[in-house]
Motif scaffolding. Structure first.
Motif, PDB file in Angstrom:
ATOM      1  N   ALA A   1       1.003  -1.217   0.085  1.00  0.00           N
ATOM      2  CA  ALA A   1      -0.052  -0.054  -0.084  1.00  0.00           C
ATOM      3  C   ALA A   1       0.782   1.274   0.167  1.00  0.00           C
ATOM      4  CB  ALA A   1      -1.022  -0.064   1.283  1.00  0.00           C
ATOM      5  N   GLY A   2       1.831   1.154   0.591  1.00  0.00           N
ATOM      6  CA  GLY A   2       2.813   2.500   0.637  1.00  0.00           C
ATOM      7  C   GLY A   2       3.383   2.837  -0.575  1.00  0.00           C
ATOM      8  N   GLU A   3       3.841   1.535  -1.176  1.00  0.00           N
ATOM      9  CA  GLU A   3       4.298   1.748  -2.377  1.00  0.00           C
ATOM     10  C   GLU A   3       3.329   2.371  -3.646  1.00  0.00           C
ATOM     11  OE1 GLU A   3       7.518   1.146  -3.535  1.00  0.00           O
ATOM     12  OE2 GLU A   3       7.816   0.921  -1.379  1.00  0.00           O
ATOM     13  N   GLU A   4       1.975   1.894  -3.726  1.00  0.00           N
ATOM     14  CA  GLU A   4       1.193   2.426  -4.259  1.00  0.00           C
ATOM     15  C   GLU A   4       0.628   3.957  -4.041  1.00  0.00           C
ATOM     16  OE1 GLU A   4      -2.013  -0.147  -4.929  1.00  0.00           O
ATOM     17  OE2 GLU A   4      -0.741  -2.110  -4.832  1.00  0.00           O
ATOM     18  N   LEU A   5       0.419   4.324  -2.627  1.00  0.00           N
ATOM     19  CA  LEU A   5      -0.289   5.310  -2.043  1.00  0.00           C
ATOM     20  C   LEU A   5       0.971   6.137  -1.864  1.00  0.00           C
ATOM     21  CD1 LEU A   5      -2.857   3.833   0.292  1.00  0.00           C
ATOM     22  CD2 LEU A   5      -2.917   4.459  -2.059  1.00  0.00           C
ATOM     23  N   GLY A   6       2.112   5.816  -1.645  1.00  0.00           N
ATOM     24  CA  GLY A   6       3.156   6.767  -1.108  1.00  0.00           C
ATOM     25  C   GLY A   6       3.520   6.804   0.349  1.00  0.00           C
ATOM     26  N   TRP A   7       4.645   7.045   0.785  1.00  0.00           N
ATOM     27  CA  TRP A   7       4.906   7.076   2.018  1.00  0.00           C
ATOM     28  C   TRP A   7       5.076   8.784   2.654  1.00  0.00           C
ATOM     29  CZ3 TRP A   7       4.467   2.950   4.886  1.00  0.00           C
ATOM     30  CH2 TRP A   7       4.860   1.664   4.359  1.00  0.00           C
ATOM     31  N   PRO A   8       4.749   8.906   3.562  1.00  0.00           N
ATOM     32  CA  PRO A   8       4.042   8.459   4.612  1.00  0.00           C
ATOM     33  C   PRO A   8       2.668   8.036   4.180  1.00  0.00           C
ATOM     34  CG  PRO A   8       4.222  10.769   5.332  1.00  0.00           C
ATOM     35  CD  PRO A   8       5.063  10.446   4.091  1.00  0.00           C
ATOM     36  N   LEU A   9       1.933   7.452   5.006  1.00  0.00           N
ATOM     37  CA  LEU A   9       0.235   7.106   4.500  1.00  0.00           C
ATOM     38  C   LEU A   9      -0.318   6.960   6.128  1.00  0.00           C
ATOM     39  CD1 LEU A   9      -0.061   3.965   5.775  1.00  0.00           C
ATOM     40  CD2 LEU A   9       0.876   3.557   3.213  1.00  0.00           C
ATOM     41  N   MET A  10      -1.465   6.954   5.890  1.00  0.00           N
ATOM     42  CA  MET A  10      -2.444   6.728   7.385  1.00  0.00           C
ATOM     43  C   MET A  10      -2.827   5.578   7.636  1.00  0.00           C
ATOM     44  SD  MET A  10      -3.647   8.234  10.096  1.00  0.00           S
ATOM     45  CE  MET A  10      -3.323   9.883   9.873  1.00  0.00           C
TER      46      MET A  10
END
Length: 401
Positions: free
Chosen positions: A137-146
Motif C-alpha cells: 500500500a505504501g508503494e502505491e499510495l506513497g509514504w507516509p500514509l495513514m
C-alpha cells in the motif's frame, strides 16, 4: 402525526458525555431518557431518568432498555448492532439510526467502500491484512500514509501515520492487525458538517472547521475559515453522505478540504481520481452527535442533541441555523497517569460574557481524555476566528491541580 407532551421515553445505549448532553436537551421536550452503560453512575446518570448497568453488547441490558423505551438509539460506535437489531425484532422497539448503518460505519474499510461505490469522494485507500499488504500500500499510495484500525476506532482513536516500510510491523501491532491504509491527504483544513435525517426531512448545520492535535479534536470554529464555494461543496457532499445512510438521527461528517488535487477512489477499483484542487473528501462518519457539533448548544437555534432526540422520535426537526459566530475548545489534560478529576480556575470562564462551561461528569482524568469543553459566542463578532484567542486563554487558565 400529532405529538403530546410528556411524550416519550428514549433508550440510549451508552451513557457518556453525549448521553449526558442528550439528557439536558430532552428534558424541556418532555422526553425521558434511560441509558445503558457498563460504568455504574456513568456521566449521563445524574441527568437522565435511569441507568441500566451493562456492556454495550449485553443482550439483557439492551432488552431491558427496549422494554422501557419507545425508541432505541446509541451515543457510541461500540454499541452492538446485532443485539440491538435482535432486541428490536423481539420487542418491536425501533432503532435509529439503523443497525445496518452502524455496521457500515464500525468497519472503516466497509465505510470507505460504501462511500466510493456511491461516487462520494474519499482518499485513495487499500485493505491491509498483514505487513506485506501495508508495504505494498505504501508503494502505491506513497509514504507516509495513514493507517486506521478497521474496527474499534472512533474520534481519532485507532489512527496512526506510518512514515516508512520499516515502521510497518510496529504500526500494524499498534492498530491491532486488520486495517485500512489511506493516502496521507495534504489538506488545507479539516471541516465537519452535522447532518440530520428526520422522518421526512433532511437538514445540515453550517460548515465547521475542526482543529486537531495528535489525532484528537481540540477546537472548532464556526463558520469555517473556508470560502463560500468550499463551504457549499462541503454541504453538498454531506447531503450525499446522508443519502446513503439508513435511519433517523444526527450524523457527524468529518471532511478534508484538500490543498492540491488528490485521488478520490477506492484504488482496488481502478477508477480515475475524481478530486480536483480544493476538493472535499470524506474522512470519517459518526452516526450520532459529535464533538464537532458541540458549538450548536449555544451557537445554533437548535442544538445537535435536541435535534437527535427530535429525529429519532420522528418529530419535526428544529431550525439548524447558526445564531452567532462560535468557537469551542476541549478541556483535556496531558497527565501521565490517571488521577481524580477536580477542575480549578472556572471562575474566569463563568464571568466572561458569551462563554459557557460544559463539564462531563467524569471522576478521573486520564491522558488526553475529554473532560469538558468551553464554548464562546459573540453575536457582534464579524468572524469566529476573533474569538479563538480568548477561548484558548480561558481554557489554558483551567487546571486539574
Amino acid at each position: 402525526m400529532q405529538h403530546t407532551t410528556p411524550a416519550a421515553t428514549l433508550g440510549v445505549v451508552g451513557g457518556g458525555q453525549l448521553g449526558r448532553m442528550m439528557g439536558e436537551a430532552a428534558g424541556p421536550l418532555g422526553v425521558e431518557i434511560v441509558v445503558s452503560d457498563p460504568t455504574p453512575d456513568c456521566p449521563a446518570a445524574p441527568l437522565v431518568r435511569d441507568q441500566i448497568v451493562g456492556d454495550f453488547d449485553d443482550y439483557e441490558a439492551i432488552r431491558d432498555l427496549a422494554d422501557r423505551a419507545d425508541v432505541l438509539t446509541f451515543e457510541i460506535e461500540l454499541a452492538d448492532p446485532d443485539e440491538m437489531e435482535r432486541v428490536s425484532e423481539e420487542t418491536g422497539t425501533p432503532v435509529h439510526p439503523d443497525p445496518d448503518t452502524l455496521r457500515t460505519i464500525q468497519d472503516k474499510l466497509v465505510q470507505n467502500r460504501a462511500l466510493a461505490d456511491a461516487g462520494i469522494p474519499v482518499p485513495e485507500f487499500r485493505q491491509v491484512d498483514d505487513e506485506a499488504d501495508l508495504k505494498a500500500a505504501g508503494e502505491e499510495l506513497g509514504w507516509p500514509l495513514m493507517l486506521k484500525a478497521r474496527e474499534g476506532g472512533y474520534d481519532g482513536r485507532g489512527n496512526l501515520p506510518v512514515d516508512s516500510p520499516e515502521d510497518a510491523a510496529d504500526a500494524l501491532d499498534a492498530v491491532g492487525g486488520s486495517a485500512l491504509a489511506e493516502e496521507l491527504v495534504d489538506f488545507e483544513r479539516e471541516l465537519a458538517v452535522m447532518g440530520v435525517k428526520g422522518a421526512d426531512e433532511v437538514r445540515a448545520y453550517p460548515v465547521t472547521e475542526t482543529v486537531h492535535e495528535a489525532e484528537i479534536l481540540r477546537e472548532t470554529v464556526c463558520p469555517a475559515r473556508a470560502d463560500s464555494a468550499v463551504r457549499s461543496r462541503a454541504r453538498e457532499v454531506a447531503f450525499e453522505v446522508l443519502d446513503i445512510l439508513e435511519g433517523r438521527g444526527v450524523y457527524g461528517i468529518e471532511l478534508f478540504e484538500t490543498r492540491e488535487a488528490q485521488s478520490a477512489s477506492d484504488g482496488a477499483s481502478g477508477d480515475e481520481p475524481r478530486a480536483a484542487e480544493g476538493e472535499i473528501l470524506v474522512n470519517e462518519i459518526a452516526p450520532r452527535p459529535h464533538n464537532s457539533g458541540h458549538w450548536t448548544i449555544e451557537g445554533a437555534t437548535t442544538s445537535q442533541f435536541e435535534q437527535h432526540v427530535r429525529a429519532v422520535l420522528g418529530w419535526p426537526l428544529g431550525d439548524a441555523s447558526r445564531r452567532a459566530p462560535s468557537v469551542t475548545t476541549n478541556i483535556l489534560d496531558d497527565v501521565e497517569e490517571p488521577e481524580p478529576a477536580e477542575l480549578s480556575g472556572t471562575d474566569t470562564v463563568l464571568e466572561t460574557p458569551g462563554a459557557s462551561l460544559h463539564w462531563y461528569g467524569k471522576r478521573e482524568v486520564r491522558p488526553l481524555r475529554k473532560m469538558g469543553h468551553i464554548t464562546l459566542i459573540d453575536e457582534n463578532a464579524t468572524d469566529a476566528v476573533e474569538l479563538l484567542g480568548e477561548a484558548r486563554t480561558l481554557r489554558d487558565a483551567l487546571t486539574f491541580e
